[in-house]
Design a protein around this motif. Structure first.
Motif, PDB file in Angstrom:
ATOM      1  N   ARG A  87       0.862  -1.180   0.000  1.00  0.00           N
ATOM      2  CA  ARG A  87       0.000   0.000   0.000  1.00  0.00           C
ATOM      3  C   ARG A  87       0.898   1.230   0.000  1.00  0.00           C
ATOM      4  O   ARG A  87       1.754   1.391   0.861  1.00  0.00           O
ATOM      5  CB  ARG A  87      -0.921   0.008   1.217  1.00  0.00           C
ATOM      6  CG  ARG A  87      -1.735   1.285   1.366  1.00  0.00           C
ATOM      7  CD  ARG A  87      -2.799   1.150   2.427  1.00  0.00           C
ATOM      8  NE  ARG A  87      -3.948   0.373   1.924  1.00  0.00           N
ATOM      9  CZ  ARG A  87      -5.007   0.066   2.666  1.00  0.00           C
ATOM     10  NH1 ARG A  87      -5.064   0.433   3.940  1.00  0.00           N
ATOM     11  NH2 ARG A  87      -6.015  -0.616   2.152  1.00  0.00           N
ATOM     12  N   ARG A 136       2.036   5.249   0.162  1.00  0.00           N
ATOM     13  CA  ARG A 136       1.758   6.423   0.986  1.00  0.00           C
ATOM     14  C   ARG A 136       2.397   7.636   0.318  1.00  0.00           C
ATOM     15  O   ARG A 136       3.324   7.505  -0.488  1.00  0.00           O
ATOM     16  CB  ARG A 136       2.339   6.250   2.398  1.00  0.00           C
ATOM     17  CG  ARG A 136       1.809   5.072   3.181  1.00  0.00           C
ATOM     18  CD  ARG A 136       0.383   5.280   3.671  1.00  0.00           C
ATOM     19  NE  ARG A 136       0.246   6.444   4.546  1.00  0.00           N
ATOM     20  CZ  ARG A 136       0.481   6.427   5.870  1.00  0.00           C
ATOM     21  NH1 ARG A 136       0.857   5.286   6.456  1.00  0.00           N
ATOM     22  NH2 ARG A 136       0.307   7.507   6.600  1.00  0.00           N
ATOM     23  N   GLU A 142      -3.162   8.679   6.011  1.00  0.00           N
ATOM     24  CA  GLU A 142      -3.880   7.929   4.972  1.00  0.00           C
ATOM     25  C   GLU A 142      -5.309   8.417   4.789  1.00  0.00           C
ATOM     26  O   GLU A 142      -5.890   8.266   3.713  1.00  0.00           O
ATOM     27  CB  GLU A 142      -3.886   6.443   5.319  1.00  0.00           C
ATOM     28  CG  GLU A 142      -2.588   5.737   5.028  1.00  0.00           C
ATOM     29  CD  GLU A 142      -2.744   4.232   5.156  1.00  0.00           C
ATOM     30  OE1 GLU A 142      -2.708   3.547   4.120  1.00  0.00           O
ATOM     31  OE2 GLU A 142      -2.900   3.758   6.290  1.00  0.00           O
ATOM     32  N   SER A 143      -5.886   8.996   5.836  1.00  0.00           N
ATOM     33  CA  SER A 143      -7.270   9.463   5.751  1.00  0.00           C
ATOM     34  C   SER A 143      -7.429  10.652   4.810  1.00  0.00           C
ATOM     35  O   SER A 143      -8.554  11.026   4.458  1.00  0.00           O
ATOM     36  CB  SER A 143      -7.773   9.855   7.140  1.00  0.00           C
ATOM     37  OG  SER A 143      -6.970  10.894   7.696  1.00  0.00           O
ATOM     38  N   PRO A 148      -7.088   4.905  -0.471  1.00  0.00           N
ATOM     39  CA  PRO A 148      -5.943   4.003  -0.317  1.00  0.00           C
ATOM     40  C   PRO A 148      -5.225   3.769  -1.645  1.00  0.00           C
ATOM     41  O   PRO A 148      -5.857   3.621  -2.693  1.00  0.00           O
ATOM     42  CB  PRO A 148      -6.587   2.701   0.184  1.00  0.00           C
ATOM     43  CG  PRO A 148      -7.874   3.127   0.804  1.00  0.00           C
ATOM     44  CD  PRO A 148      -8.350   4.299   0.014  1.00  0.00           C
ATOM     45  N   GLU A 156      -0.385  -3.887   7.666  1.00  0.00           N
ATOM     46  CA  GLU A 156      -0.410  -2.523   8.168  1.00  0.00           C
ATOM     47  C   GLU A 156      -1.499  -2.370   9.230  1.00  0.00           C
ATOM     48  O   GLU A 156      -1.323  -1.722  10.258  1.00  0.00           O
ATOM     49  CB  GLU A 156      -0.657  -1.557   7.010  1.00  0.00           C
ATOM     50  CG  GLU A 156      -0.503  -0.104   7.402  1.00  0.00           C
ATOM     51  CD  GLU A 156      -0.452   0.789   6.170  1.00  0.00           C
ATOM     52  OE1 GLU A 156      -1.522   1.031   5.575  1.00  0.00           O
ATOM     53  OE2 GLU A 156       0.628   1.249   5.818  1.00  0.00           O
TER      54      GLU A 156
END
Length: 286
Positions: A127, A129, A236-237, A241, A283
Motif C-alpha cells: 500500500r 503512501r 492515509e485518511s 488508499p 499494516e
C-alpha cells in the motif's frame, strides 16, 4: 545482472510549460531520474536481457534490489522498465510485450484482468503512501497536516509545488485528494509542477525546481532523496488508499513466473517493506 530503464512518456516541447519552469529544468529532472535508476543497475550479458517487467515509478529503488536478490538465488535475467501505471496500462492494452506489471493502482490490474490480458487476478504487493517533501534550503516546513504549506501558499513562500500528473499517475491523484482534503487545492493549482510519474515528481521536488512536493513515501525513503531534504508522512485518511497490485501478463515466460512468485516470498517482502510497501492486512495489524 540487472538492466533498468526509466520511461517518462513523450513530452511535446510545443506545449506550454508550468509557470516558471524552464525546459532545462524539465529535461534535467528526466535525465537525473534516468541516471539514478541506471546507475544502480548493471547491464545483463549481451543477448540476455530477459523478460520485461513494467513497474510503477515508485518502485524505482526497491524493485532493482529485489531483482538482485532473485538473481543471487539463481533466477534468470529480467529487464525493468519504470513509468506511469496509467500509461503502462494503455500500452499493455495496445499489445506492449511486457510479462509482469506492477501497478501503483490495483484498479489498473483489475481492468487488464477483465480484458483477459493477465494470467489470473494478480496479487497485492503493498500500500503506497505520500509525503510532503521539502528540499534542502527551502523555506517550506513539513508537517503531516500541511499547516505550513497552507501558510506558504498564503504568504508567497511557495511558488511551485511538485506532484505527479493526477490524470494518469495514482500518486498524483492521491496528492490532489490530500490537497482537497486540506482545503488547499484551489490555492495550489496555479503553482503545480506536474511530473509524468511519481519518480519525476520526486525529482522536481528534490532538485530545487519546486519549494516542495507531495511525493511517494517509497522514494522519500531512498538515500538518493532522503539526503536531499526532509519529509512528513501524510495521514492515509487524506486520500483514497493506494493499494498496489501486480500481475503476470498473458503468455508470461517461466523466468517471469519465477520472479513473480519470488516477489510474494519473504526475501522480496523484506526489501519492499524497507521502502514502505506494507501489505494492507499487515499494516492494519501493526
Amino acid at each position: 545482472m540487472i538492466r533498468a530503464l526509466y520511461l517518462t512518456g513523450y513530452f511535446d516541447w510545443s506545449l506550454a510549460l508550468p509557470r516558471g519552469v524552464t525546459r532545462f529544468e524539465v529535461l534535467g529532472g528526466v535525465l537525473a531520474a534516468v541516471g539514478a535508476t541506471v546507475a544502480a543497475s548493471c547491464a545483463p550479458p549481451r543477448g540476455r536481457a530477459g523478460p520485461t517487467v513494467a513497474a510503477a515509478a515508485d518502485l524505482q529503488f526497491a524493485l532493482p534490489q529485489a531483482l538482485e536478490a532473485f538473481r543471487a538465488q539463481g533466477g534468470g535475467p529480467l529487464r525493468l522498465v519504470f513509468g506511469s501505471s496509467g500509461a503502462f496500462t494503455a500500452q499493455i492494452e495496445q499489445g506492449a510485450p511486457f510479462e509482469i506489471f506492477l501497478s501503483a493502482d490495483a484498479a489498473y490490474v483489475r481492468r487488464l484482468a477483465q480484458a483477459g490480458l493477465t494470467d489470473g487476478e494478480g496479487a497485492p504487493y503493498g500500500r503506497g503512501r505520500i509525503v510532503l517533501f521539502s528540499p534542502a534550503g527551502s523555506a517550506l516546513k513539513v508537517d503531516p497536516q500541511m499547516v505550513d504549506l497552507a501558510a506558504a501558499l498564503a504568504d508567497g513562500r511557495l511558488r511551485k509545488l511538485a506532484i505527479a500528473n493526477p490524470e494518469h499517475a495514482p500518486y498524483g491523484r492521491a496528492a490532489r485528494e490530500a490537497l482537497i482534503h486540506a482545503g488547499l487545492w484551489e490555492g495550489a493549482q496555479s503553482r503545480l509542477v506536474l511530473g509524468e510519474n511519481a519518480a519525476q515528481a520526486a525529482q522536481f521536488a528534490a532538485s530545487g525546481s519546486a519549494q516542495g512536493g507531495l511525493i511517494a513515501y517509497s522514494l522519500a525513503l531512498a538515500p538518493e532523496f532522503a539526503r536531499r531534504g526532509t519529509f512528513a508522512l501524510i495521514p492515509e485518511s487524506f486520500h483514497q488508499p493506494l493499494d498496489q497490485q501486480m500481475a503476470l501478463l498473458r503468455g508470461a515466460s517461466a523466468t517471469a513466473r519465477a520472479f513473480y512468485a519470488f516477489l510474494q516470498g519473504p526475501v522480496a517482502r523484506e526489501v519492499l517493506a524497507r521502502y514502505g510497501f506494507v501489505l494492507p492486512q499487515a499494516e492494519g495489524a501493526r
